[in-house]
Every structure is written in structure tokens, then in C-alpha cells.
Design a protein around this motif. Structure first.
Motif, PDB file in Angstrom:
ATOM      1  N   MET A  70       0.585  -1.551   0.014  1.00 54.49           N
ATOM      2  CA  MET A  70      -0.212  -0.355  -0.152  1.00 54.49           C
ATOM      3  C   MET A  70       0.770   1.451  -0.140  1.00 54.49           C
ATOM      4  SD  MET A  70      -2.554   1.447   2.357  1.00 54.49           S
ATOM      5  CE  MET A  70      -3.950   0.548   2.186  1.00 54.49           C
ATOM      6  N   TYR A  71       0.612   1.834  -1.091  1.00 50.27           N
ATOM      7  CA  TYR A  71       1.251   3.266  -0.994  1.00 50.27           C
ATOM      8  C   TYR A  71       0.225   4.802  -0.874  1.00 50.27           C
ATOM      9  CZ  TYR A  71       5.324   7.001  -2.013  1.00 50.27           C
ATOM     10  OH  TYR A  71       6.037   7.922  -2.038  1.00 50.27           O
ATOM     11  N   ASN A  72       0.599   5.325  -0.404  1.00 50.61           N
ATOM     12  CA  ASN A  72      -0.801   6.202  -0.102  1.00 50.61           C
ATOM     13  C   ASN A  72      -0.775   7.234  -0.142  1.00 50.61           C
ATOM     14  OD1 ASN A  72      -3.454   8.013   0.092  1.00 50.61           O
ATOM     15  ND2 ASN A  72      -4.150   6.749   1.453  1.00 50.61           N
ATOM     16  N   ILE A  73      -0.051   9.068  -0.340  1.00 48.25           N
ATOM     17  CA  ILE A  73       0.403  10.443  -0.233  1.00 48.25           C
ATOM     18  C   ILE A  73      -0.797  11.118  -0.978  1.00 48.25           C
ATOM     19  CG2 ILE A  73       2.611   9.383  -0.343  1.00 48.25           C
ATOM     20  CD1 ILE A  73       2.669   9.942  -3.627  1.00 48.25           C
ATOM     21  N   GLY A  74      -1.590  10.882  -1.233  1.00 51.54           N
ATOM     22  CA  GLY A  74      -3.253  11.344  -1.711  1.00 51.54           C
ATOM     23  C   GLY A  74      -3.305  12.387  -1.212  1.00 51.54           C
ATOM     24  N   LYS A  75      -4.145  13.765  -1.453  1.00 58.57           N
ATOM     25  CA  LYS A  75      -4.892  14.714  -0.562  1.00 58.57           C
ATOM     26  C   LYS A  75      -3.458  15.341   0.058  1.00 58.57           C
ATOM     27  CE  LYS A  75      -9.490  13.297  -0.453  1.00 58.57           C
ATOM     28  NZ  LYS A  75      -8.875  12.142  -1.592  1.00 58.57           N
ATOM     29  N   ASN A  76      -2.654  15.921  -0.582  1.00 62.36           N
ATOM     30  CA  ASN A  76      -0.861  16.579  -0.140  1.00 62.36           C
ATOM     31  C   ASN A  76      -0.644  17.917  -1.330  1.00 62.36           C
ATOM     32  OD1 ASN A  76      -0.199  15.674   2.916  1.00 62.36           O
ATOM     33  ND2 ASN A  76      -0.042  13.123   2.086  1.00 62.36           N
ATOM     34  N   ARG A  77       0.350  18.427  -0.574  1.00 62.98           N
ATOM     35  CA  ARG A  77       0.086  19.427  -2.179  1.00 62.98           C
ATOM     36  C   ARG A  77       1.736  18.579  -3.131  1.00 62.98           C
ATOM     37  NH1 ARG A  77      -0.049  24.161   2.581  1.00 62.98           N
ATOM     38  NH2 ARG A  77      -1.644  23.793   2.892  1.00 62.98           N
ATOM     39  N   ILE A  78       1.228  17.597  -3.199  1.00 66.22           N
ATOM     40  CA  ILE A  78       2.955  16.836  -3.873  1.00 66.22           C
ATOM     41  C   ILE A  78       2.442  16.873  -5.334  1.00 66.22           C
ATOM     42  CG2 ILE A  78       4.242  14.282  -3.835  1.00 66.22           C
ATOM     43  CD1 ILE A  78       3.391  15.109  -1.803  1.00 66.22           C
ATOM     44  N   VAL A  79       4.132  17.758  -5.461  1.00 64.83           N
ATOM     45  CA  VAL A  79       4.347  18.649  -7.154  1.00 64.83           C
ATOM     46  C   VAL A  79       5.121  17.419  -8.114  1.00 64.83           C
ATOM     47  CG1 VAL A  79       3.507  21.106  -6.081  1.00 64.83           C
ATOM     48  CG2 VAL A  79       6.247  19.333  -6.774  1.00 64.83           C
ATOM     49  N   SER A  80       4.591  17.586  -9.173  1.00 61.30           N
ATOM     50  CA  SER A  80       5.262  17.228 -10.639  1.00 61.30           C
ATOM     51  C   SER A  80       5.423  18.316 -11.727  1.00 61.30           C
ATOM     52  CB  SER A  80       5.086  16.417 -10.452  1.00 61.30           C
ATOM     53  OG  SER A  80       4.157  15.443 -11.461  1.00 61.30           O
ATOM     54  N   SER A  81       6.058  18.019 -12.919  1.00 64.71           N
ATOM     55  CA  SER A  81       6.006  18.923 -14.093  1.00 64.71           C
ATOM     56  C   SER A  81       5.889  17.970 -15.336  1.00 64.71           C
ATOM     57  CB  SER A  81       6.472  19.770 -13.884  1.00 64.71           C
ATOM     58  OG  SER A  81       8.197  19.936 -13.343  1.00 64.71           O
ATOM     59  N   GLY A  82       5.649  18.637 -15.989  1.00 68.34           N
ATOM     60  CA  GLY A  82       6.004  17.646 -17.115  1.00 68.34           C
ATOM     61  C   GLY A  82       5.697  16.706 -17.587  1.00 68.34           C
ATOM     62  N   ASP A  83       5.662  16.337 -19.147  1.00 72.61           N
ATOM     63  CA  ASP A  83       5.110  15.217 -19.578  1.00 72.61           C
ATOM     64  C   ASP A  83       5.812  13.961 -18.505  1.00 72.61           C
ATOM     65  OD1 ASP A  83       3.737  16.292 -21.462  1.00 72.61           O
ATOM     66  OD2 ASP A  83       4.781  15.669 -22.846  1.00 72.61           O
ATOM     67  N   ASP A  84       6.463  14.090 -17.884  1.00 75.10           N
ATOM     68  CA  ASP A  84       7.313  12.794 -17.066  1.00 75.10           C
ATOM     69  C   ASP A  84       6.650  13.198 -15.689  1.00 75.10           C
ATOM     70  OD1 ASP A  84       8.322  11.530 -19.229  1.00 75.10           O
ATOM     71  OD2 ASP A  84      10.095  12.722 -18.955  1.00 75.10           O
ATOM     72  N   GLY A  85       5.932  14.131 -15.547  1.00 74.92           N
ATOM     73  CA  GLY A  85       5.996  14.349 -14.181  1.00 74.92           C
ATOM     74  C   GLY A  85       5.231  12.828 -12.521  1.00 74.92           C
ATOM     75  N   LEU A  86       4.654  12.205 -14.338  1.00 76.42           N
ATOM     76  CA  LEU A  86       4.636  10.976 -13.387  1.00 76.42           C
ATOM     77  C   LEU A  86       4.915   9.916 -13.369  1.00 76.42           C
ATOM     78  CD1 LEU A  86       0.501  10.952 -14.271  1.00 76.42           C
ATOM     79  CD2 LEU A  86       1.663  11.144 -12.315  1.00 76.42           C
ATOM     80  N   ALA A  87       6.755   9.547 -13.760  1.00 71.09           N
ATOM     81  CA  ALA A  87       7.598   8.472 -14.195  1.00 71.09           C
ATOM     82  C   ALA A  87       7.829   7.726 -13.065  1.00 71.09           C
ATOM     83  CB  ALA A  87       8.491   9.109 -15.043  1.00 71.09           C
TER      84      ALA A  87
END
Length: 814
Positions: free
Chosen positions: A377-394
């Protein structure tokens, strides 16, 4: 009579001073003659006297020693039978225990028979090697009901008591604390209430105390800290309150401490860090405040640390994974923690659970997720975690190494990027995938169809575009599909109908076109359907109106659906809300709505529905909100609607309704009824030509509306004509008719009966009175006279009339 410390119960009275003294003596005697007690040769009566029982060769003789002459046997009872604690007394205690229970048929305790010579073969009963005493009682999961008999205190050799997973109620009998040999007490998952007995310290050998999932109340007794052998203390899911005492740290033997889901307050005692053997610390779902003591993060023995759902704050240490190297579970959800995701957690190669959702964490997802092969289980939902660009979900690609992953939640953050094709290579055991509420864009990869175990997929409220891939129909285990609030276009693929296990589907707020697939009729487990705010057209398929499983909502609003509403809608017997508003539906309202017995909200505004409102609508007894506004409905308002006692909001505005407005039920309070735009409706003989501006129907009650009503009533009284008079039609109404004669010819509109009673009403009085009526009914509410001024003018007219009245009366008399 209850033996061993249960003596007060035998006489049905509370221990007095003498009995308490006897109790103390009894304890001393046991400590003085432990061998006699262990062999079952020593017992007592309820008055502090002790029976020293001889072996069987004594032929049943017993010698009685009272507290006054301990050590001196002063009296013989040759006729007294041996009542020593034995397998016989254990059997009697068990029979008494059973007598207060009930269960399913056939009874799982049917073997508990009074005629049996020994209870050692009874269901759930364990005896020692020689079968002389009962040492264990395991009745877990037998669906037993009732209370726990105090006779259980007579099972003096009992070492293990397991009554979990039943429906036992009442309080914990105090007699349990007499069972000083107990090592295991498990009464979890029952309905037990009351507090934890203070004298639980008598159970000096206790190693496991599990009272989880009951209704135990009160505070956690500090006396628990004296149980020096306790390894497991589980008091979770009860009604305990108060603060956690630092004294709990005195139980140095503790391995597991679970106080979660209670009403505990205060801060986390730093003393807990002294528990060097502690492996599990669970304080979730309480009302704890403050920061986590830094010493807690140094408890290297911890395997599971759960502090979720409190009001804790502070910055998460970046090295928590280094100082807690044995962690398998880390649960800090739903608090107020700040900082970033500790990258050191991604170095714990054996960790199973990482949960930090709903905090104030910032920054990016740290590297290292590929190091966690056992992650579940990996749950980091409902925070202010950021990423950018097309590869932001790498980082999703890194998680493909976690072959046991069953729960992944990254929703409600500020993550940007395109969903990688590698998402289809995530664990085949993945059940829940939450990605909604981010800034994800691009198309849904076809590879997502490889996640065949998925039961939940939520991509709602992103910027996902393109069409719904046909392959999504291969997720046949899916129960929740959420794609709402995106920019998804094209038609809904028929293949979605393959998802026969769906219980909730939400495709609202997209740019979907075409017809609703008839294959939706395969959703026989569906509870909720929301297709609103799209561009769907065509008629509503009868198949989805036949889904009797729908129980929450059917929302098809804000589309371009047309055609008649089928009578099959009456098959939605369990649905609570139906919203079909803002479409192009036409034809009559089906009378079959009467079969929707669970319906609370029916919204069909802004369509082209015609015909009358079915009187059968009055049979939907639970209806709370009914909105049929902006249609082409005709006829009268069914009087049956006033019988809907639950109805609190009724909107029938802008239709072609006519006739009298009912006066009962919801119609008693016009703030809950909206009727404007129905020019032929009548209320108490007052029929509004323009109800919105005159009476305020559909608006909040206003002074201007009351003034208008008063003015119409005044004109009606003095003209003798009802506002619904047949001469009033089209542009002519009572106000305009009177205005045409005011002020010079106002006598022409005066009621003939009034003229007969007083043929010479002074002109100035009449002008004042009619003037008030017209001032109250001006078209603009802002231009209407105040009710205060209206009354002042009427009083003035009355005063003027009374001054002239004697003159007129004298004239008539002469």
C-alpha cells in the motif's frame, strides 16, 4: 455459592467491613498454604471460614477454620460432603455459564450436558493432562449471545479465555479477576460495555488482553501498568476516553499496544519510548494533539507505527526510515504533518505499508520507489505533492517492481504529467488506483486494461482527454469507475457494459457524445450512475430504467436527451435521487413514479414535459424535493401533493398550471413552494397575473410581497370584484381596471353594496382608501408604499369619515 473470592455474590450483598477483613484473611491463608490451595483442598464460605478438606480416605469429613482461630480446627462436620474445587465444580461453573447464553440452532454448545461426567470433551473446553481441571475455554466465533456469567470465576485453573467474535453483552464480571492463572483473555468483537475492572491487577500472569471492538468505556486504568508480563494490550475500537497515562510505559514486556479508534485526548506521552520491546504502536482515530515526541522516532524495535486520524502536527523527520529500520508499516494519514515525504522510507526494502494521505506534505515524490518489492500500500493522496512536465508521473514506472502492490493513491495533489504506458505493468494484484484531483493530461493508456484485478479506478477531475479506450471493458472485476470532470470526448464504448460487477459509475462533466449504450442494462449490481453534464443525446434506454439495484442516484442531467420518459422508470424502486433536469425530454410524466418508494429527490426541470402532474405522485411518501419547473405542464396542482409529509421543497415555476393552489402540507409555507410563471393559479381567491413580482412565489418571503397582497385584498373589498373575475383577462386585471378610473371616476368601481349602505361616502375618503390599494400594487416592489404608511393613510381616512359620519346620520334621520 461462588467459590474463591466470589463469596459476596453468594449472599447477594456488597462486602461489608467484616467480609472485607475475611477476604484479606482468605488471601493470607492461600499464601500460607499454597500447596493446599493448588491441590484444591482449601476453600471458604461467605463468612471468612475455611474448609480444610481431607483426602477421599477421610470419608467426606471436613474441618472448619474461621478467621478468629486460624490454624486451629475447632469444629468437625461429619455429614458435610466435599465441596473442593475440582473438575466437578468446573463443570457446574460451565453449566451456569451456558445458562446465560443463547445461540444459533443447532447450538454449538449442545455437547455441554449436565449428564456428562467430565466437561473435558465439551466443545471449546481444554483440560490439563490428567483431566482434573479446566485450563482453557475457546468459544470464539460461535455466534453466542447473552452475558458472561460471574460463575466463570470458579474456573480457578483457567489459563486461556477466548470468547471473541460473538455477540456477548453486559459488563465484564469482576469474578474474572479472580482467575489469577490467566495468561490469555480475548473478548474482542462483542458488544461488551462498562469499564475495565480496577482489580485486573490480580491477573499477574496475564500476557494477552484483547478487548478490541466492543463498547468498553471509561478511562484506561493506571493499574494496567502493574501487569508486568503483559505482551499484548489491545483496547482498540471502544469508547475509552481521557489521556494516555505515562505509567503505561512501566509495562516493559509490551510488544503490541493498540489503543486506536477511541476518544482519547491529550498528547502522546514521550515515556512510551521506554518500551524497548514494542513492535506495534497503534493510536489511530483518536483526538490526540501536539507533535510526536522525537523519542518515538528512535524506537528501533517498532515494526508498525500508526498515528493516523488525530490532530498531530510537526515536520516529518527525513531520516525516519533510518531510525526505524524495522518498519513494515507507517501510517500517518489524516493529520497536520508538514515537510516532505521522507525519502528514507523508500530505503526500507521490507516495508509493506506507507500511508501519509491528507496532510500538508509538499515537494516531489522522492526516488527509491523501485527498492520496495514487498510494498502493498502506497498512499500519499490529498497533500501538496508536485510534479511537472510530461514525465511528471514517471515514479509510477518505479512501482512496477512492487509486485504485491494492491493499493495506490496519489489523488488530490498537484501532480502534472501524462499517464505512462507502464501503468499496465503495475502489480497484477492491484485493487485500488486513485489518481483523481491532479493535473494529469493526455489519453488513458490502453495498457490500463492489463490491471485485471482492479476493483476501483478513479481518474476524476484532471485534464484527461481523448476517448475512453474500448479495452477498459476488460477490467471485469471493476466495481467503481470514476472519470468525471475531465475533457474526455467521443462516445461511451459499448464494452463498458462488460463491467457487470460495477456498483458505481461516474462519467459526469466531460464532452461525451452519442447515445447511452443499452449494454448499461448489464449493471445488475449498480448502486449509482452519474452521466450528467455531457453532450449525450437520444432517448433514455429502458434498460437502465430497469436496474432495480440503483439505490443512490441516477443523474442524467444537463445533456441533450430527448423523447418520452418510459414507464419503466417505475422499476427504480430503491433509488433515492433521480435527476433528469436540463434535457429535451417530452411527453407526459409517467404515473409509474408511484412505484419509486425510496425516492427522496425528483428533479426534471428545464425539459419539455407536458400534460398534467400525475396525482399518483402523492403516493411517493418519502419525497422531499420535487422540481418540475420550466416545462409545459398543464392542469391543476394535484391536491395529493399536500399529503406528502416529507416534502420540503416544491418547484413548479414556469409551467401552464391553473386552478386553486392547495393549502395543506408543504403549501402552508410558501418559502418552500415556488410557483411563479403560472399565471392562472389561484390562492384563496387571489389569482396573480404576475405572481413573481406580486406575491413573491418562489422567492423568499418579503415585505413587498405582503404589501402587494394587502393592496389586492383592499381593492377586492371596496370594488366587490375578485381578481379572478371573468371580466379580467389578458392585459386587464383588477389593478389596471381600478387605475383607469382613479381618481376622478373612482366611484364607478365602488362596490354597489357599499354604495347602498352609504350612498354618499365622502370622495376624499374613497380616494385615500383606493389610493392606498393602488400604492400597494405598483408593478415595481421598490415603488410600493410601506405597510406603515399604508396604515397611516387608512387611519387618516377613517378619522375623516368619522368626523363626517354624524352629519350624514342626522341627515338620514330627518
Amino acid at each position: 455459592m461462588f467459590l474463591e473470592g466470589s463469596r459476596a455474590v453468594a449472599t447477594g450483598k456488597v462486602l461489608g467491613e467484616e467480609e472485607k477483613a475475611a477476604e484479606n484473611v482468605y488471601i493470607k491463608v492461600i499464601s500460607t498454604f499454597p500447596l493446599l490451595y493448588t491441590l484444591g483442598l482449601l476453600t471458604s464460605d461467605s463468612f471468612g471460614c475455611f474448609l480444610l478438606l481431607r483426602p477421599s480416605s477421610s470419608r467426606g469429613k471436613a474441618e472448619l477454620c474461621c478467621k478468629a482461630d486460624l490454624g486451629i480446627c475447632s469444629k468437625s462436620f461429619s455429614s458435610l460432603k466435599s465441596v473442593s474445587l475440582s473438575i466437578i465444580t468446573d463443570k457446574e461453573a460451565l453449566i451456569s455459564f451456558k445458562s446465560q447464553l443463547s445461540s444459533v440452532t443447532p447450538s454449538p454448545l449442545s455437547s455441554w450436558n449436565q449428564d456428562s461426567s467430565s466437561p473435558c470433551n465439551w466443545t471449546g473446553v481444554v483440560c490439563n493432562t490428567f483431566g482434573r481441571r479446566v485450563t482453557g475455554l475457546d468459544l470464539s466465533g460461535l455466534r453466542l449471545e447473552g452475558t458472561i456469567s460471574p460463575h466463570i470465576g470458579n474456573l480457578s485453573f483457567l489459563r486461556s479465555l477466548q470468547l471473541q467474535n460473538n455477540q456477548l453483552r453486559g459488563s465484564l464480571p469482576l469474578q474474572i479477576t479472580n482467575l489469577f492463572r490467566l495468561r490469555v483473555v480475548n473478548m474482542s468483537s462483542n458488544i461488551l460495555a462498562g469499564g475495565i475492572p480496577m482489580n485486573i491487577t490480580n491477573l499477574a500472569q496475564l500476557e494477552i488482553l484483547d478487548l478490541m471492538r466492543n463498547q468498553i468505556s471509561g478511562t484506561i486504568p493506571e493499574e494496567l501498568s502493574r501487569l508486568k508480563k503483559l505482551r499484548v494490550l489491545n483496547l482498540a475500537r471502544n469508547l475509552l476516553w481521557g489521556e494516555i497515562s505515562p505509567s503505561i510505559a512501566n509495562i516493559s514486556s509490551l510488544n503490541d499496544l493498540n489503543l486506536g479508534t477511541n476518544n482519547l485526548t491529550g498528547t502522546i506521552p514521550s515515556d512510551i519510548s521506554r518500551l524497548q520491546n514494542l513492535k506495534t504502536l497503534d493510536l489511530t482515530i483518536n483526538n490526540l494533539i501536539g507533535s510526536v515526541p522525537s523519542s518515538i522516532y528512535n524506537m528501533s524495535s517498532l515494526v508498525y507505527l500508526a498515528l493516523a486520524s488525530n490532530q498531530l502536527w510537526g515536520r516529518l523527520p527525513s531520516d525516519v526510515g533510518d531510525t526505524l529500520p524495522n518498519l513494515l508499516g507507517f501510517n500517518f494519514c489524516i493529520n497536520q504533518f508538514t515537510g516532505t515525504i521522507p525519502g528514507s522510507l523508500h530505503n526500507l526494502t521490507n516495508i509493506r505499508i506507507i500511508r501519509m494521505a491528507k496532510n500538508f506534505l509538499e515537494g516531489t515524490v522522492p526516488p527509491g520507489l523501485g527498492n520496495l518489492p514487498f510494498l502493498e500500500m502506497y498512499n500519499i493522496g490529498k497533500n501538496r505533492i508536485v510534479s511537472s512536465g510530461d514525465d511528471g508521473l514517471a515514479f509510477i514506472t518505479s512501482l512496477t517492481n512492487s509486485t504485491r502492490l494492491s493499493f495506490l493513491a496519489i489523488d488530490g495533489n498537484l501532480l502534472e504529467g501524462v499517464i505512462p504506458e507502464s501503468i499496465g505493468s503495475l502489480s497484477t494484484e492491484l485493487l485500488h488506483l486513485y489518481m483523481g484531483g491532479n493535473r494529469i493530461y493526455g489519453k488513458i493508456p490502453k495498457s490500463i486494461s492489463r490491471l485485471r484485478s482492479l476493483t476501483l479506478l478513479n481518474l476524476s477531475y484532471n485534464a484527461v482527454s481523448g476517448e475512453i479506450p474500448v479495452e477498459i471493458g476488460q477490467l471485469e472485476e471493476l466495481q467503481f469507475l470514476g472519470l468525471a470532470g475531465n475533457q474526455i470526448s467521443g462516445s461511451i464504448p459499448n464494452s463498458i457494459g462488460n463491467l457487470e460487477k460495477l456498483n458505481q459509475i461516474d462519467l459526469s462533466g466531460n464532452e461525451l457524445e452519442g447515445e447511452i449504450p443499452s449494454t448499461f442494462g448489464n449493471f445488475h449490481r449498480l448502486l449509482s450512475m452519474d452521466l450528467s453534464n455531457n453532450r449525450l443525446n437520444g432517448s433514455i434506454p429502458k434498460e437502465i430504467l430497469s436496474l432495480g439495484s440503483l439505490s443512490t442516484i441516477l443523474n442524467l442531467s444537463n445533456n441533450f436527451l430527448d423523447g418520452q420518459l418510459p414507464q419503466e422508470v417505475g422499476r427504480l424502486e430503491n433509488v433515492v435521487t433521480i435527476d433528469l433536469s436540463n434535457n429535451r425530454l417530452s411527453g407526459d410524466i409517467p404515473s409509474s413514479f408511484k412505484n419509486c418508494k425510496s425516492l427522496e429527490k425528483l428533479l426534471m426541470a428545464n425539459n419539455m414535459l407536458s400534460g398534467p402532474i400525475p396525482s399518483t405522485m402523492g403516493e411517493v411518501k418519502g419525497l422531499e424535493v420535487l422540481d418540475l419547473s420550466s416545462n409545459q405542464l398543464s392542469g391543476s396542482i394535484p391536491s395529493d401533493l399536500q399529503n406528502l409529509q416529507a416534502l420540503r421543497s416544491l418547484n413548479l415555476t414556469f409551467n401552464n398550471l391553473q386552478g386553486l393552489i392547495p393549502t395543506g402540507g408543504v403549501f402552508r409555507n410558501f418559502s418552500n413552494v415556488h410557483l411563479e410563471g403560472n399565471v392562472k393559479l389561484c390562492l384563496h381567491s387571489v389569482c396573480p397575473e404576475n405572481a413573481q413580482s406580486q406575491y413573491g412565489f418562489g422567492e423568499k418571503p418579503s415585505t413587498a410581497g405582503d404589501v402587494y397582497s394587502f393592496g389586492v385584498m383592499l381593492l377586492e373589498i371596496f370594488t366587490g370584484k375578485s381578481p379572478t373575475h371573468e371580466s379580467f383577462n389578458g392585459e386587464v386585471n383588477i389593478v389596471k381596471w381600478v387605475e383607469a378610473t382613479f381618481p376622478d371616476k373612482v366611484q364607478q368601481v365602488l362596490d354597489h353594496e357599499l354604495q347602498h349602505i352609504n350612498p354618499e361616502i365622502p370622495q376624499d375618503c374613497l380616494i385615500t382608501i383606493i389610493g392606498v390599494g393602488l400604492s400597494c400594487t405598483t408593478h415595481s416592489p421598490d415603488c410600493r408604499i410601506s405597510i406603515r404608511d399604508a396604515l397611516r393613510n387608512l387611519k387618516s381616512a377613517k378619522h375623516s369619515l368619522l368626523k363626517q359620519l354624524p352629519i350624514q346620520q342626522n341627515k338620514y334621520r330627518s
